[in-house]
Every structure is written in structure tokens, then in C-alpha cells.
Design a protein around this motif. Structure first.
Motif, PDB file in Angstrom:
ATOM      1  N   ARG A   1      61.766 118.995  -9.056  1.00  0.00           N
ATOM      2  CA  ARG A   1      62.734 120.046  -8.754  1.00  0.00           C
ATOM      3  C   ARG A   1      62.181 121.429  -9.081  1.00  0.00           C
ATOM      4  O   ARG A   1      62.358 122.381  -8.340  1.00  0.00           O
ATOM      5  CB  ARG A   1      64.023 119.828  -9.540  1.00  0.00           C
TER       6      ARG A   1
ATOM      7  N   LYS B   1      70.799 118.124 -14.037  1.00  0.00           N
ATOM      8  CA  LYS B   1      69.711 118.287 -13.089  1.00  0.00           C
ATOM      9  C   LYS B   1      69.552 119.782 -12.838  1.00  0.00           C
ATOM     10  O   LYS B   1      70.561 120.477 -12.771  1.00  0.00           O
ATOM     11  CB  LYS B   1      70.051 117.635 -11.746  1.00  0.00           C
ATOM     12  N   SER B   2      68.338 120.239 -12.682  1.00  0.00           N
ATOM     13  CA  SER B   2      68.200 121.652 -12.339  1.00  0.00           C
ATOM     14  C   SER B   2      68.394 121.805 -10.844  1.00  0.00           C
ATOM     15  O   SER B   2      67.458 121.605 -10.101  1.00  0.00           O
ATOM     16  CB  SER B   2      66.810 122.181 -12.672  1.00  0.00           C
ATOM     17  N   HIS B   3      69.616 122.093 -10.451  1.00  0.00           N
ATOM     18  CA  HIS B   3      69.861 122.310  -9.021  1.00  0.00           C
ATOM     19  C   HIS B   3      69.181 123.590  -8.605  1.00  0.00           C
ATOM     20  O   HIS B   3      69.211 124.567  -9.312  1.00  0.00           O
ATOM     21  CB  HIS B   3      71.350 122.438  -8.753  1.00  0.00           C
TER      22      HIS B   3
ATOM     23  N   PRO C   1      76.571 117.624   2.955  1.00  0.00           N
ATOM     24  CA  PRO C   1      75.646 118.392   2.117  1.00  0.00           C
ATOM     25  C   PRO C   1      74.276 117.698   2.029  1.00  0.00           C
ATOM     26  O   PRO C   1      74.210 116.472   2.079  1.00  0.00           O
ATOM     27  CB  PRO C   1      76.312 118.390   0.742  1.00  0.00           C
TER      28      PRO C   1
ATOM     29  N   ILE D   1      75.066 111.542  -7.835  1.00  0.00           N
ATOM     30  CA  ILE D   1      75.058 111.247  -6.394  1.00  0.00           C
ATOM     31  C   ILE D   1      73.623 110.981  -5.938  1.00  0.00           C
ATOM     32  O   ILE D   1      73.316 109.926  -5.389  1.00  0.00           O
ATOM     33  CB  ILE D   1      75.713 112.397  -5.596  1.00  0.00           C
ATOM     34  N   GLU D   2      72.742 111.947  -6.157  1.00  0.00           N
ATOM     35  CA  GLU D   2      71.330 111.729  -5.843  1.00  0.00           C
ATOM     36  C   GLU D   2      70.735 110.857  -6.943  1.00  0.00           C
ATOM     37  O   GLU D   2      71.192 110.879  -8.078  1.00  0.00           O
ATOM     38  CB  GLU D   2      70.593 113.073  -5.782  1.00  0.00           C
TER      39      GLU D   2
HETATM   40  P1  XMP Z   1      74.249 115.073  -8.176  1.00  0.00           P
HETATM   41  O1  XMP Z   1      73.059 114.264  -7.793  1.00  0.00           O
HETATM   42  O2  XMP Z   1      73.978 116.102  -9.216  1.00  0.00           O
HETATM   43  O3  XMP Z   1      74.649 115.866  -6.860  1.00  0.00           O
HETATM   44  O4  XMP Z   1      75.435 114.195  -8.507  1.00  0.00           O
HETATM   45  C1  XMP Z   1      75.840 116.592  -6.670  1.00  0.00           C
HETATM   46  C2  XMP Z   1      75.808 117.236  -5.302  1.00  0.00           C
HETATM   47  O5  XMP Z   1      74.811 118.256  -5.272  1.00  0.00           O
HETATM   48  C3  XMP Z   1      73.813 117.982  -4.317  1.00  0.00           C
HETATM   49  N1  XMP Z   1      72.540 118.355  -4.941  1.00  0.00           N
HETATM   50  C4  XMP Z   1      71.918 119.525  -4.720  1.00  0.00           C
HETATM   51  N2  XMP Z   1      72.216 120.558  -3.906  1.00  0.00           N
HETATM   52  N3  XMP Z   1      70.283 121.701  -4.632  1.00  0.00           N
HETATM   53  C5  XMP Z   1      71.379 121.631  -3.859  1.00  0.00           C
HETATM   54  O6  XMP Z   1      71.619 122.570  -3.089  1.00  0.00           O
HETATM   55  C6  XMP Z   1      69.928 120.712  -5.478  1.00  0.00           C
HETATM   56  O7  XMP Z   1      68.922 120.806  -6.170  1.00  0.00           O
HETATM   57  C7  XMP Z   1      70.780 119.558  -5.522  1.00  0.00           C
HETATM   58  N4  XMP Z   1      70.745 118.394  -6.217  1.00  0.00           N
HETATM   59  C8  XMP Z   1      71.843 117.669  -5.847  1.00  0.00           C
HETATM   60  C9  XMP Z   1      73.927 116.491  -4.033  1.00  0.00           C
HETATM   61  O8  XMP Z   1      73.430 116.170  -2.740  1.00  0.00           O
HETATM   62  C10 XMP Z   1      75.414 116.279  -4.183  1.00  0.00           C
HETATM   63  O9  XMP Z   1      76.128 116.698  -3.034  1.00  0.00           O
END
Ligand code: XMP
Length: 510
Positions: free
Chosen positions: A294, A341-343, A387, A507-508
Motif C-alpha cells: 500500500r 489499513k493505510s487507505h 467501489p 472487505i479486502e
Molecule cells: P476494508 O478492506 O478496509 O475496505 O474493509 C473497506 C472499503 O474500502 C475499500 N478500500 C480502499 N479504497 N483505497 C481506497 O480508495 C484503499 O487503499 C482501500 N482499501 C480498501 C474497500 O474496497 C472497501 O470498499
């Protein structure tokens, strides 16, 4: 000044829902931290104030309280659950821990006619969730509804103060919408003219005022938020907007060209498409750790974006598709949540680039963004896109990312996409996708032993991505997806279905 209802957030799990319900009734609503000063509240000139629910008890030492001056104001107040107990406590009623915690569905009986329950049946089904209860009404208030074991609602109509022990904002309170609307229209006398058409008009005026004659850049992801942001700005300043769409080598099958064509042809946007895939894949080679992936992708994205932006000449503004839940999260009373997670999105850019931000969607929820998109004539297939994470397929290949694995995942993902769409499920599901697992298992094809990868399928329902439930996809759809993947995608001999919710999973997978 725009008509608005302010919601003071005491940390309740349904606070966002209150805001959404009010907006669905055509009244703009905004969530503010519980301790917002009276000056800030008054400045916004709200038509009414809602005190949300919250996890605390009004007895605890660190129980959150609003600025007490709200109780002296002539503006109507609706206290929900914890909010009602605050009202009771402030005005001298007595609140006590209840022997019987009420949680779940309950029947209430409304006691006398009053505006909050106007035109509603006397017996109502509601959703309760509280431990404390009000034993003695505060001066001025009368009881207006009871449940089997507690006071369910109280009112001081002359002051416009109302309290409900249940949650009108949740779907489990079938007449909740009517109750909230009575508060909005009978008690606060709102007009109800918040629509996406009026939002769009105001947003265009706002962008004009903010941007003047400057140039703006916008990073597109192909998702609905950045698309609507770009179209809104394009509508306002035309070709002074340049969009940048980066191929990081981690997009879905045919996505780069497809999205680029739509942006250019169907939406007439000025888009620079940058194929930076090789650079990203080189940097990711051999990297297994999810956070490391990431971070690499985030950094490289900034680098590519910066170098493209430089080529464009003087640009002062960066447009971002920030939505309201992101804004609320940063002001929430829940405190900073752990970094799971570092989005990454373009959020890392401004500081580095000293560009000023234009964020026309920062007041909106996702479903409202979709409506604005429709208002702006954006094609339905773009509006209804599920998304897709910024780091793309990198977080859906567990372990090493190689061109061969990317190819396998793209093909498998393509099949999932087609089958989900074919079954009419695509727009009913928040996300549905494939994940490549870096393990091999034994299979048999024809007369031969195979030793190939496993593909996992994930489909989830969610309201905002914060929590999620796995979708019980019909067996026929799962069967068809599995059949097609093992038959059509070389290198896969097994398909499994992910039946975990968030929490405890995310989710991911990475
Ligand atoms: P997680 O995996 O954290 O995902 O449960 C929650 C929602 O966020 C999306 N996701 C991201 N979206 N950048 C984004 O713009 C990222 O780095 C990222 N990581 C996860 C994921 O698809 C889900 O809708």
C-alpha cells in the motif's frame, strides 16, 4: 442561510443514519461533535437540534454533555435515547439504571395527542436500545408514550423539546420516518427543499466562488466519487479542469482503456491518461507485506501525479471526491481509530504539492453522490460502479504480485463481474470480486493431476464499507462462477467462497 438540522453526536452507532433519514425527507442535516460551542451552533442558524444516542450512561463521570446554552435556545430539540436522558437530567428529572435493559423490538403506546406522533396510530412498533430509564419526568415535560417497562417518549411542547427512548432512525421502527418528519415539519417548521438539484446548483456557485479563474486538476479513479467531482467542476469551469487517470498496472481487465474512453467520449472531459504500470510493477516485485504494498503504491502514485501536474503548468487547485463520512470520521467523538489499513487515495497529495483543495462532495453520502451523478447526466454504468480500492488488484493477490498472477486474477475477476451482472445482482451488492491465493492445491482435469492456484470469491453487502455482511449468493450463481473459472482461467483448479463478515474480517483481504 440554508435550512438545516444539526445533530450533536454523542457517539451513537446510528448517528449517521439520523442524518441520512433527515436528508431523505428533504432537509439538510449536519453532524457536529457533541461539545460544539453554542456560538458555532448558533452561527449555523439551525431549524432544530437533535441530540443523538450514545454508548455512555448520563451517570458516568466522563459522560459527554453539550454546551448547556442549547437548552436556553428557542430552537426545538429532539433527544434520542441518550439524548433524551440528557434532556431529562438537565431539566431536573430523575434517570436511573434500568433493572431490565431494553434492547430490540418493543411496542409503545402513545398517550396523548402531540405533534411528534401526529397522524400516527396509538400503538407503534419501535427499536429500543438502552440501559438507563427515566423514572421521574423533569418539570415542564409530560410523558407522551410508554413501553411495557419504561417511559418511551416525553415532551415539553411549549419549548419545542422532545425526547424519545427508542430509535426512530432505524428501519426496525417502521413509523420512524413519520416521527422524524413530524419533528422536522410540525415542530421545526422546515420547508424540505434540500434536493440534489438544489445541491448541484449551490455546488456550482460554490466552485465558481472558490476557484475564480484558476486551473484545477483532478485525479480520476474511475469510481463514482471522483467522476462526479470531475463532472461538477467541468460543468463549472470547463477546460480549465484537467483530469489525470493513472494506469498503475493493477486495474481490472480492459479498465484503463474503457474508463478513458468513457471519460473522453461520453463525458467530454479533458483527461490525461498515464500508463505508469511498469514503474508500479517493478517497485512491487517481490513485496509480500500488505502495508508495504500500500505504501509503495501510494508513494508512486504521488510521484506520477506530481510529474504529470508539473507538465500542465500553473495549477492552483486539486479536486478530490471526499465524502461526508470521511469528514465525520475526522470530527467524531469516538476518537482516533487504530490504523487497520493505510487507505490511500489522492488525500496524501495536497501537503506535498501545495495545491488548495476543492471538495464539492464533502457534504454528501454515497447515495446522494449517485443522485447528483444522475442529475448531471453521467451514464448509469459509471454511477452504479462498485467501489474499487486505490491499490487495486495488488491487495487482492495475497503475497507476491507477478504479471502471471495479475493475468489470472484479471480473468477470474472478469468472470465474477459478468456472472454477477448476468444474475442482476451487481447493483444490489456493495462489492463482489475475486482474490488470488498464493497456495496451490491438487486437482484432476481429464486424466491428469493438476497443481494450481486457488481463487476466493467475495461478495458483501455494506452501507458504507465500515461494516459488511457476506452475501448469500444463490448456489447457481456460485456454481456458474466456479465452473467458468476452473474451465476458462488457466492456472486455477479450485474456487472457494468467503463467508466472513466485517468485523472481524475486512472487505479486502490485504
Ligand atoms: P476494508 O478492506 O478496509 O475496505 O474493509 C473497506 C472499503 O474500502 C475499500 N478500500 C480502499 N479504497 N483505497 C481506497 O480508495 C484503499 O487503499 C482501500 N482499501 C480498501 C474497500 O474496497 C472497501 O470498499
Amino acid at each position: 442561510m440554508r435550512e438545516a438540522i444539526l445533530i450533536l453526536d454523542f457517539g451513537g452507532q446510528y448517528t449517521q443514519l439520523i442524518a441520512r433519514r433527515i436528508r431523505e425527507s428533504g432537509v439538510y442535516s449536519e453532524i457536529l461533535p457533541f461539545n460544539t460551542s453554542w456560538e458555532t451552533i448558533d452561527e449555523r442558524d439551525p431549524g432544530g437540534i437533535v441530540l443523538s444516542g450514545g454508548p455512555q450512561s448520563v451517570f458516568s463521570d466522563d459522560a459527554p454533555h453539550p454546551d448547556p446554552r442549547i437548552y436556553d435556545s428557542p430552537r426545538p430539540i429532539l433527544g434520542i435515547c441518550y439524548g433524551m436522558q440528557l434532556l431529562a437530567q438537565h431539566f431536573g428529572g430523575s434517570v436511573a439504571p434500568s433493572g431490565e435493559r431494553e434492547y430490540g423490538r418493543a411496542q409503545i403506546e402513545t398517550l396523548n395527542s402531540n405533534p411528534l406522533f401526529e397522524a400516527l396510530p396509538r400503538q407503534l412498533e419501535v427499536w429500543m436500545s438502552h440501559g438507563d430509564r427515566i423514572e421521574e419526568l423533569p418539570d415542564g415535560f409530560t410523558g407522551i408514550a410508554n413501553s411495557d417497562n419504561a417511559l418511551a417518549a416525553m415532551a415539553w411542547p411549549d419549548r419545542g423539546f422532545y425526547g424519545v427512548q427508542f430509535h426512530p432512525e432505524v428501519a426496525h421502527t417502521p413509523k420512524g420516518k413519520e416521527i422524524l418528519e413530524n419533528f422536522l415539519f410540525k415542530i421545526c417548521h422546515c420547508q424540505g427543499d434540500w434536493t440534489m438539484a438544489s445541491f448541484t446548483q449551490n455546488a456550482i456557485a460554490g466552485i465558481t466562488a472558490q476557484v475564480g479563474s484558476s486551473r484545477v486538476i483532478c485525479g480520476l479513479s474511475g469510481g463514482v466519487d471522483s467522476t462526479v467531482t470531475a463532472i461538477l467542476i467541468h460543468k463549472t469551469i470547463g477546460d480549465r479542469l484537467t483530469c489525470i487517470f493513472v494506469d498503475n498496472g493493477l486495474l481490472r481487465k480492459d479498465e484503463f482503456q474503457g474508463v478513458l474512453n468513457t471519460f473522453r467520449d461520453a463525458l467530454a472531459l479533458n483527461v490525461v491518461g498515464v500508463d505508469a504500470s511498469q514503474g508500479f510493477l517493478d517497485l512491487l516485485a517481490g513485496v509480500k507485506d500488505p502495508e508495504e504494498k500500500r505504501k509503495i503504491i501510494g508513494r508512486e502514485f504521488i510521484r506520477v501525479f506530481e510529474s504529470e501536474a508539473k507538465k500542465l503548468g500553473k495549477t492552483e487547485f486539486l479536486a478530490q471526491g471526499t465524502l461526508y463520512p470521511d469528514v465525520i470520521e475526522s470530527v467524531s467523538v469516538k476518537g482516533p481509530s487504530a490504523v487497520i489499513k493505510s487507505h490511500h487515495n489522492v488525500g496524501g497529495l495536497p501537503e506535498k504539492m501545495s495545491l488548495r483543495l476543492v471538495e464539492p462532495l464533502r457534504e454528501l453520502f454515497k447515495d446522494e453522490v449517485r443522485e447528483v451523478g444522475r442529475e448531471l447526466g453521467i451514464p448509469e454504468n459509471l454511477i452504479e460502479r462498485q467501489p474499487f480500492p486505490g491499490p487495486g488488484l495488488a491487495v487482492r493477490i495475497i503475497g507476491d504480485i507477478t504479471p502471471a498472477r495479475l493475468e489470472i486474477l484479471r480473468e477470474a475477476d472478469w468472470i465474477v463481474d459478468q456472472e454477477i451482472k448476468g444474475a442482476g445482482l451487481y447493483t444490489k451488492i456493495w462489492q463482489s470480486f475475486a482474490i488470488l491465493l498464493p497456495i496451490k492445491s491438487v486437482g484432476v482435469m481429464g486424466d491428469n493431476r493438476t497443481y494450481e492456484y486457488v481463487i476466493a470469491i467475495r461478495a458483501i453487502h455494506s452501507r458504507d464499507g465500515m461494516t459488511a455482511d457476506w452475501v448469500p449468493l444463490p448456489y447457481e450463481v456460485l456454481g456458474q462462477i466456479s465452473n467458468r473459472i476452473v474451465n476458462e482461467v488457466q492456472g486455477v483448479n479450485r474456487v472457494v467462497y468467503d463467508i466472513s463478515s466485517k468485523p472481524p474480517s475486512t472487505i479486502e483481504w490485504e
